[in-house]
Scaffold this active site. Sequence first.
Site, short mmCIF file in Angstrom:
data_model
loop_
_atom_site.label_atom_id
_atom_site.label_comp_id
_atom_site.label_asym_id
_atom_site.label_seq_id
_atom_site.Cartn_x
_atom_site.Cartn_y
_atom_site.Cartn_z
N HIS A 116 0.83 -1.21 0.00
CA HIS A 116 0.00 0.00 0.00
C HIS A 116 0.86 1.26 0.00
O HIS A 116 0.54 2.25 -0.66
CB HIS A 116 -0.92 0.00 1.22
CG HIS A 116 -2.13 -0.88 1.06
ND1 HIS A 116 -2.16 -1.94 0.20
CD2 HIS A 116 -3.35 -0.86 1.68
CE1 HIS A 116 -3.34 -2.54 0.27
NE2 HIS A 116 -4.09 -1.90 1.15
N ASP A 175 8.24 -2.39 7.89
CA ASP A 175 7.71 -2.46 6.53
C ASP A 175 7.40 -1.07 5.98
O ASP A 175 7.65 -0.78 4.81
CB ASP A 175 6.44 -3.31 6.50
CG ASP A 175 6.67 -4.71 7.04
OD1 ASP A 175 7.82 -5.17 6.97
OD2 ASP A 175 5.71 -5.33 7.52
N HIS A 223 1.01 -4.37 9.04
CA HIS A 223 2.44 -4.50 8.78
C HIS A 223 3.19 -4.07 10.03
O HIS A 223 2.67 -3.33 10.88
CB HIS A 223 2.88 -3.61 7.60
CG HIS A 223 2.59 -4.20 6.26
ND1 HIS A 223 3.43 -5.08 5.63
CD2 HIS A 223 1.54 -4.02 5.43
CE1 HIS A 223 2.92 -5.42 4.46
NE2 HIS A 223 1.77 -4.79 4.31
#
Length: 305
Positions: free
Chosen positions: A180, A225, A221
């Site tokens: 994302h 990340d 996450h």
Amino acid sequence: MTLYIRRESSKLWKRFCCEITTEIGLLAENWKYLLAGLICQYIHGLAAKGVHYIHRPGPTLQDLGFFLLPELGQERSYISETVFTSVFVSFFLWTFHPFILKTKKIYTVLIWCRVLAFLVACQFLRVITFYSTQLPGPNYHCREGSKVSTLPWPKTALEVLEINPHGVMYGCGDLIFSSHMIFTLVFVRTYQKYGTKRFIKLFGWLIAIVQSLLIIASRKHYSVDVVVAWYTVNLVVFCIDKKLPELPDRTAVLLPVISKERTKEENHKLLNGNGVDPADWRPRAQVNGKIDSNGVHTDNSMNDA
């Protein structure tokens, strides 16, 4: 009022048809790059699904972001997805604004060729990282006791090649890099360079920060990340952008090229008179008689004789 609407509609339709013609020509030249970018998106989806087969749930790792940010909970996990969807749809619609708006700076085909190049490079690094090291996913459906924390081995080859949209939202194991955040940062950086509204640029970076915090707070996450995505995506986009040819600026006005010699000559004419050749200003002897246009003296007394 009706006449005004009809006239503006006619202008809009002409602008749309003209843009269609231009973009079709660009598409005919660059369709291979767009197709390759879309195929790489599919391969990235297959890679994320493949790591889900080998994911092994375990205790959630110690994370500073989990300690600092309150947990949103599984029932509020839709918030980060809603923000991401808004960013994706807004950017997608913006890339097609040349078909409608009069003021335009980009070509839709060319901007998507550039965006797909950024995405493919970042996703290639992402696949390498999550296949190099598998971490236990922090998301709720990836924890111990969840039935979907690990996918059952496929029974047919077709099942491997199939990408389920539900599986894209509920994948496990594709960590070290936030997908994302890759899309969000690529979109924000692209608008930062080719967008025209300063307020939207600042708002885009603010949304990227909020999206980062929401991903961590939703436990989708680990903090690493998101951190890795922030500096890696920006570095990759910077490097690739330097290598790619610059997009033509549609707002630039083409002016005639004037040589330095011609400019000096024109300035000299303006200083001496309104565009009169400098040779016409040479001194002439003032004697009885006439001076023709070529500067030749004609004596009147000789003619009278």
